[in-house]
Design an enzyme around this catalytic site. Structure first.
Site, PDB file in Angstrom:
ATOM      1  N   LYS A  21      66.024  37.973  31.823  1.00 10.94           N
ATOM      2  CA  LYS A  21      66.365  38.797  33.006  1.00 10.94           C
ATOM      3  C   LYS A  21      65.125  39.118  33.811  1.00 10.94           C
ATOM      4  O   LYS A  21      64.013  39.213  33.256  1.00 10.94           O
ATOM      5  CB  LYS A  21      67.105  40.083  32.621  1.00 10.94           C
ATOM      6  CG  LYS A  21      66.278  41.171  31.885  1.00 10.94           C
ATOM      7  CD  LYS A  21      65.542  42.143  32.775  1.00 10.94           C
ATOM      8  CE  LYS A  21      64.231  42.558  32.140  1.00 10.94           C
ATOM      9  NZ  LYS A  21      63.422  43.552  32.525  1.00 10.94           N
ATOM     10  N   ASP A 150      68.270  47.170  28.013  1.00  9.56           N
ATOM     11  CA  ASP A 150      68.500  45.903  28.719  1.00  9.56           C
ATOM     12  C   ASP A 150      69.613  45.066  28.081  1.00  9.56           C
ATOM     13  O   ASP A 150      70.054  44.081  28.676  1.00  9.56           O
ATOM     14  CB  ASP A 150      67.225  45.038  28.690  1.00  9.56           C
ATOM     15  CG  ASP A 150      66.179  45.445  29.717  1.00  9.56           C
ATOM     16  OD1 ASP A 150      66.533  46.134  30.692  1.00  9.56           O
ATOM     17  OD2 ASP A 150      65.009  45.054  29.544  1.00  9.56           O
TER      18      ASP A 150
HETATM   19  C1  LIG Z   1      61.584  47.788  31.804  1.00 11.32           C
HETATM   20  C2  LIG Z   1      62.982  47.231  31.600  1.00 11.32           C
HETATM   21  O1  LIG Z   1      62.937  45.957  31.006  1.00 11.32           O
HETATM   22  C3  LIG Z   1      63.656  47.083  32.966  1.00 11.32           C
HETATM   23  O2  LIG Z   1      64.863  46.364  32.886  1.00 11.32           O
HETATM   24  C4  LIG Z   1      63.816  48.140  30.716  1.00 11.32           C
HETATM   25  O3  LIG Z   1      63.905  49.439  31.255  1.00 11.32           O
HETATM   26  C5  LIG Z   1      63.344  48.196  29.276  1.00 11.32           C
HETATM   27  O4  LIG Z   1      64.469  48.082  28.476  1.00 11.32           O
HETATM   28  P1  LIG Z   1      64.362  47.809  26.890  1.00 11.32           P
HETATM   29  O5  LIG Z   1      63.219  46.904  26.600  1.00 11.32           O
HETATM   30  O6  LIG Z   1      65.740  47.425  26.456  1.00 11.32           O
HETATM   31  O7  LIG Z   1      63.961  49.237  26.391  1.00 11.32           O
HETATM   32  P2  LIG Z   1      64.521  50.091  25.148  1.00 11.32           P
HETATM   33  O8  LIG Z   1      64.435  49.243  23.928  1.00 11.32           O
HETATM   34  O9  LIG Z   1      65.828  50.702  25.512  1.00 11.32           O
HETATM   35  O10 LIG Z   1      63.431  51.240  25.089  1.00 11.32           O
HETATM   36  C6  LIG Z   1      62.128  51.021  24.629  1.00 11.32           C
HETATM   37  C7  LIG Z   1      61.275  52.177  25.085  1.00 11.32           C
HETATM   38  O11 LIG Z   1      60.996  52.039  26.507  1.00 11.32           O
HETATM   39  C8  LIG Z   1      61.048  53.298  27.141  1.00 11.32           C
HETATM   40  N1  LIG Z   1      62.134  53.304  28.152  1.00 11.32           N
HETATM   41  C9  LIG Z   1      63.076  52.316  28.175  1.00 11.32           C
HETATM   42  C10 LIG Z   1      64.073  52.326  29.130  1.00 11.32           C
HETATM   43  C11 LIG Z   1      64.108  53.396  30.062  1.00 11.32           C
HETATM   44  N2  LIG Z   1      65.047  53.472  31.003  1.00 11.32           N
HETATM   45  N3  LIG Z   1      63.164  54.367  30.010  1.00 11.32           N
HETATM   46  C12 LIG Z   1      62.169  54.331  29.079  1.00 11.32           C
HETATM   47  O12 LIG Z   1      61.309  55.214  29.057  1.00 11.32           O
HETATM   48  C13 LIG Z   1      61.258  54.333  26.053  1.00 11.32           C
HETATM   49  O13 LIG Z   1      59.968  54.744  25.637  1.00 11.32           O
HETATM   50  C14 LIG Z   1      61.931  53.530  24.962  1.00 11.32           C
HETATM   51  O14 LIG Z   1      61.699  54.073  23.678  1.00 11.32           O
HETATM   52  N1  LIG Z   2      64.089  38.579  18.810  1.00 11.68           N
HETATM   53  C1  LIG Z   2      63.012  39.117  19.385  1.00 11.68           C
HETATM   54  N2  LIG Z   2      62.386  38.459  20.383  1.00 11.68           N
HETATM   55  C2  LIG Z   2      61.319  39.025  21.005  1.00 11.68           C
HETATM   56  N3  LIG Z   2      60.788  40.199  20.653  1.00 11.68           N
HETATM   57  C3  LIG Z   2      61.373  40.888  19.674  1.00 11.68           C
HETATM   58  C4  LIG Z   2      62.504  40.380  19.009  1.00 11.68           C
HETATM   59  N4  LIG Z   2      62.864  41.281  18.096  1.00 11.68           N
HETATM   60  C5  LIG Z   2      61.993  42.293  18.172  1.00 11.68           C
HETATM   61  N5  LIG Z   2      61.087  42.070  19.118  1.00 11.68           N
HETATM   62  C6  LIG Z   2      59.977  42.982  19.464  1.00 11.68           C
HETATM   63  O1  LIG Z   2      60.146  43.450  20.784  1.00 11.68           O
HETATM   64  C7  LIG Z   2      58.894  43.460  21.480  1.00 11.68           C
HETATM   65  C8  LIG Z   2      59.187  43.191  22.951  1.00 11.68           C
HETATM   66  O2  LIG Z   2      59.555  41.841  23.088  1.00 11.68           O
HETATM   67  P1  LIG Z   2      60.382  41.313  24.339  1.00 11.68           P
HETATM   68  O3  LIG Z   2      60.119  39.852  24.440  1.00 11.68           O
HETATM   69  O4  LIG Z   2      61.793  41.743  24.270  1.00 11.68           O
HETATM   70  O5  LIG Z   2      59.628  42.105  25.479  1.00 11.68           O
HETATM   71  P2  LIG Z   2      59.926  42.333  26.973  1.00 11.68           P
HETATM   72  O6  LIG Z   2      60.397  41.037  27.580  1.00 11.68           O
HETATM   73  O7  LIG Z   2      58.726  42.952  27.587  1.00 11.68           O
HETATM   74  O8  LIG Z   2      61.125  43.349  26.946  1.00 11.68           O
HETATM   75  P3  LIG Z   2      61.788  44.136  28.168  1.00 11.68           P
HETATM   76  O9  LIG Z   2      61.699  43.263  29.383  1.00 11.68           O
HETATM   77  O10 LIG Z   2      63.204  44.316  27.663  1.00 11.68           O
HETATM   78  O11 LIG Z   2      61.034  45.405  28.268  1.00 11.68           O
HETATM   79  C9  LIG Z   2      58.040  42.384  20.810  1.00 11.68           C
HETATM   80  O12 LIG Z   2      56.701  42.779  20.772  1.00 11.68           O
HETATM   81  C10 LIG Z   2      58.631  42.248  19.426  1.00 11.68           C
HETATM   82  O13 LIG Z   2      57.834  42.834  18.434  1.00 11.68           O
END
Ligand SMILES: C[C@](O)(CO)[C@H](O)COP(=O)(O)OP(=O)(O)OC[C@H]1O[C@@H](n2ccc(N)nc2=O)[C@H](O)[C@@H]1O
Ligand SMILES: Nc1ncnc2c1ncn2[C@@H]1O[C@H](COP(=O)(O)OP(=O)(O)OP(=O)(O)O)[C@@H](O)[C@H]1O
Length: 310
Positions: A21, A150
């Site tokens: 995404k 997400d």
């Molecule tokens: C940055 C984005 O990727 C934009 O789509 C998302 O908001 C992140 O979504 P995500 O990775 O699914 O995040 P989550 O696993 O729900 O949350 C991880 C951590 O990110 C922070 N978090 C996430 C989502 C949100 N709306 N506010 C936050 O402050 C919080 O510290 C939370 O503990």
């Molecule tokens: N199946 C998985 N694939 C990727 N990361 C994972 C998975 N399971 C757990 N994680 C943990 O989640 C962390 C974030 O990885 P991810 O690739 O989802 O990041 P991101 O793309 O920045 O996420 P977002 O865009 O949702 O904030 C990694 O550092 C990893 O330790």
């Protein structure tokens, strides 16, 4: 009749592709009492895919194998979002979670492309098919939201407005397709770290909540040209991502010099998206970005594409 029981037919594996995404609009509000930030975002799925394959196993428990992007650094145990998703859907369906899961990862890890969330969404879908669990959209959405903000969007894909902490979705019917060059970097940014940096910058008076998504939603609905879209991209986390990884500024600048219509940090970064006018432009831009150097890898992708539960 021989009196012998035929061996059970091995159950077929179920494979599900799931797209990354991006957030063409990412408005970040204040931190809420639960620690999450209020979001006003527009999500779009793009054609960079992980593949999740699940298969029944005779032995008890979950066996996880990973190939591709980040295979050497990702957690293999309960912290992996795919394992969490398999356990959750097994509890919902009252089945034993005895399953082999294979992740073939192409979505860069910790790059702001929701790779882990995508794997969680795909695992929910794959396991529900494998175990023939009847589950409606609303229940699936609830399980997904429990795994991460997400994850609900990653189930459906396409284009959607996200509110709440990102899990409250309203689908957007779009009238076109857009092309991106996706440049990854050799650093990672953790999502909570980037939200904290947004808060820190706000305390210094830097940045504000871009709450209004109406203009970009209307633009997507009408199938706006890439030139016009380039002026509507918003990311309230961009300054924070650049503050944490200052090298992003030169990567963004480099892409613009090579002719990108816009440079846009993906979600919480550090992946940078470059908007191209069409597929030919995207291919040429990707070639120039690879020759220029500065990115870990350069891909082309288009969106929107459907998610695994569309
Ligand atoms: C940055 C984005 O990727 C934009 O789509 C998302 O908001 C992140 O979504 P995500 O990775 O699914 O995040 P989550 O696993 O729900 O949350 C991880 C951590 O990110 C922070 N978090 C996430 C989502 C949100 N709306 N506010 C936050 O402050 C919080 O510290 C939370 O503990
Ligand atoms: N199946 C998985 N694939 C990727 N990361 C994972 C998975 N399971 C757990 N994680 C943990 O989640 C962390 C974030 O990885 P991810 O690739 O989802 O990041 P991101 O793309 O920045 O996420 P977002 O865009 O949702 O904030 C990694 O550092 C990893 O330790």
């Amino acid at each position: 009749m021989t009196g012998q029981t035929a061996p059970a037919a091995p159950s077929a594996a179920v494979s599900v592709d799931v797209p990354a995404k991006i957030n063409p609009h990412l408005g970040v509000g204040d931190a809420r009492a639960d620690g999450f930030h209020a979001l006003s975002t527009v999500y779009q799925s793009i054609s960079l895919y992980d593949t999740v394959t699940v298969e029944r196993r005779e032995e008890p428990g979950i066996e996880l194998t990973i190939s591709g992007e980040g295979a050497d650094i990702l957690p293999r145990g309960d912290e992996n979002l795919a394992v969490k998703a398999a356990k959750l859907i097994a509890i919902y369906g009252s089945v034993d979670p005895d399953v082999r899961i294979h992740l073939n990862k192409r979505i860069p890890v910790a790059g702001g492309l929701a790779g882990g969330s995508a794997d969680a969404a795909a695992t929910l879908v794959a396991c529900s098919r494998l175990w023939e669990i009847e589950i409606g959209d609303a229940e699936m959405h609830r399980l997904a939201a429990g795994l991460g903000s997400d994850v609900p969007f990653c189930l459906k894909g396409g284009t959607a407005v996200g509110a709440g902490r990102g899990e409250e979705l309203t689908r957007v019917e779009v009238g076109g397709s857009w092309h991106w060059v996706v440049a990854t970097t050799d650093t990672q940014i953790s999502t909570p770290e980037c939200f904290k940096e947004v808060d820190r910058l706000r305390e210094d008076g830097i940045g504000r909540f871009s709450a209004d998504v109406d203009q970009i939603v209307r633009a997507f609905e009408s199938g706006i040209g890439a030139d016009e879209l380039s002026r509507l991209l918003v990311n309230d986390m961009e300054a924070a991502a650049v503050s944490l990884r200052p090298q992003l500024a030169s990567l963004m600048h480099g892409g613009l010099e090579e002719g990108a219509l816009a440079a846009h940090v993906s979600g919480s970064g550090p992946t940078v998206l470059f908007l191209a006018s069409d597929v030919k432009h995207a291919m040429a831009l990707a070639r120039r970005m690879r020759m220029r150097g500065g990115a870990k890898s350069v891909h082309i992708a288009n969106g929107p594409v459907p998610g695994p539960a569309a």
